[in-house]
Scaffold this motif. Sequence first.
Motif, PDB file in Angstrom:
ATOM      1  N   UNK A  78       0.814  -1.226  -0.033  1.00  0.00           N
ATOM      2  CA  UNK A  78      -0.031  -0.089  -0.090  1.00  0.00           C
ATOM      3  C   UNK A  78       0.826   1.120  -0.083  1.00  0.00           C
ATOM      4  N   UNK A  79       2.006   1.126   0.603  1.00  0.00           N
ATOM      5  CA  UNK A  79       2.726   2.530   1.103  1.00  0.00           C
ATOM      6  C   UNK A  79       3.340   2.534  -0.430  1.00  0.00           C
ATOM      7  N   UNK A  97      -8.787   5.919   5.696  1.00  0.00           N
ATOM      8  CA  UNK A  97      -8.856   4.929   6.888  1.00  0.00           C
ATOM      9  C   UNK A  97      -8.684   3.810   6.439  1.00  0.00           C
ATOM     10  N   UNK A  98      -7.767   3.108   7.362  1.00  0.00           N
ATOM     11  CA  UNK A  98      -7.325   1.832   7.277  1.00  0.00           C
ATOM     12  C   UNK A  98      -6.580   1.342   8.359  1.00  0.00           C
ATOM     13  N   UNK A  99      -6.079   0.316   8.373  1.00  0.00           N
ATOM     14  CA  UNK A  99      -5.477  -0.314   9.710  1.00  0.00           C
ATOM     15  C   UNK A  99      -4.370   0.609  10.251  1.00  0.00           C
ATOM     16  N   UNK A 100      -4.013   0.656  11.429  1.00  0.00           N
ATOM     17  CA  UNK A 100      -2.902   1.464  11.831  1.00  0.00           C
ATOM     18  C   UNK A 100      -1.397   0.882  11.492  1.00  0.00           C
ATOM     19  N   UNK A 101      -1.281  -0.323  11.095  1.00  0.00           N
ATOM     20  CA  UNK A 101       0.099  -0.885  10.505  1.00  0.00           C
ATOM     21  C   UNK A 101       0.078  -0.341   9.133  1.00  0.00           C
ATOM     22  N   UNK A 102      -0.873  -0.101   8.443  1.00  0.00           N
ATOM     23  CA  UNK A 102      -0.860   0.376   6.852  1.00  0.00           C
ATOM     24  C   UNK A 102      -0.610   1.902   7.043  1.00  0.00           C
ATOM     25  N   UNK A 103      -1.431   2.370   8.104  1.00  0.00           N
ATOM     26  CA  UNK A 103      -1.323   3.970   8.432  1.00  0.00           C
ATOM     27  C   UNK A 103       0.315   4.321   8.709  1.00  0.00           C
ATOM     28  N   UNK A 105       3.006   2.893   7.677  1.00  0.00           N
ATOM     29  CA  UNK A 105       3.788   2.575   6.486  1.00  0.00           C
ATOM     30  C   UNK A 105       3.526   3.815   5.595  1.00  0.00           C
ATOM     31  N   UNK A 106       2.240   3.991   5.361  1.00  0.00           N
ATOM     32  CA  UNK A 106       2.186   5.123   4.459  1.00  0.00           C
ATOM     33  C   UNK A 106       2.608   6.382   5.071  1.00  0.00           C
TER      34      UNK A 106
END
Length: 359
Positions: A78-79, A97-103, A105-106
Motif C-alpha cells: 500500500x505504501x 481510513x485503514x489499519x494502523x499498521x498500513x497508516x 507505513x504510508x
Amino acid sequence: MTLDARLVDPLDALHLPREGGAFRVGLVVPQSGPLGLTGPSALDGALLAAHEINTRGGIHGRPLDLVLVDGGGAPRPVAAEVRRLLDAGALDALAGCHTSDVHRAVETVAAGRIAYIYTPPHEGGTRRPGVLCTGTDPSGQLGIAVTELTQRHKIRGWALIGNDYIWPRSVHRAAAALATRAGARIVLERRIPFGAVQPAVEPLLDELRTARAGALLLSLIGRDLVHFNRALRRSGLDRRLVRLSGALEENGLLALGGDDTGTLYAAMPSFATLAEEPRQLLGERHRALCGPWAPVLDAYAVGLYDGLQLLAALADRHALEPHGLARAAGQLLHGAPRIVHLARAEGLGFTVLPPLHAR
C-alpha cells in the motif's frame, strides 16, 4: 441530484492529464482485506464530502478528484503505491481510513511531502510532519466505556482479545490501566493474526470459560470481529459476557445479523453518535445522492467525510504545508478533545447511552 465527484484510478492518475486542473486527493480506503466490509461505506462518505466541496467551487476553483488506493493490502505494498503516486506528482493531499499498521507505513512515505489526514481511531503516539490524526487514541476512546461498564455490570475480570498489530496492542495497554483503576483485573489476553480467528476460535472460547471473565474487550477488526461474535453467539457466551468493541460499526453489526442480548457495546464514534439534527441531514444528503440502497453510513464514512471537509478548510486558508498542518488544524478544531460515548447494539442499530452519573 447528480453526484459532482470523480473517482480516479491510480494508473489514470499516473498517466493521464488532470481534467480541469483537478486537485487530487489520494483516498486510501480498504476495498479488500480485514476491513474490506467497511470500504463501500467509507467511499460513500468521501464521495459525499467531495460532492459538497465541488458544489462550493472546489479547492481554489479546481475540482476535487479522489484517487482511490486500496488500503486493504499489506502495509508495504500500500505504501509503495502511495509512493509511486507521490513521486509522479499525481497527488496534492492524502486522506484515509485503514489499519494502523498500513497508516504507519504510508506515513513513512508521505511525511514532510504532503498533507495526510488519517481519520479512524488510532494507537496514539507522535506523528511526523504533515500527518494529522483526527480520530481518538485508546485512552480517549475507552476512558468512559471501560469505567462505566465495570461499574454498571459490577465487572471483576476483563478478558482482552484482539488482532495482533499496533492498534490492539495499544488498546490493551490502555484497557488494562482503565480496568485496574475501576477496580477490576485482566484475567485473559490474546492477540490473533489477521484471518486466523476461525481456526483459533474453539480454544479461545475454552479459555474464556476457564478464565471466568465478566466482560470481554474485543479489539478484533472487520471480518475477524464478525467471525468471533458469531462464534460467541453459537457458544452461548454472548449472553454470559458483557462485550465491548472499539471497532464495531454499522457494517459489522449488520454482518453479525444484529444483537438482542443487551450487552454488546461499542466505543466507536459511529453514525449513531452524531447529534440528531446533523445525523438526519447527513443521512438525507447521502440518500439523495447515492440512493436508498447505498451502503450504510458508519464511523469510517463520517470520519472521512469530516476529514475531507477539514482538508478543504485548510486549503482555503492556504494551510496545507506539512510542517504547519497540525497547528493550522488545531486552530480550526479549537483543540477540543473528542469524547467517544458508549453505544449499545439494539437489533441492527446502536443506541447511544448517557453517562451513568447523568441518569
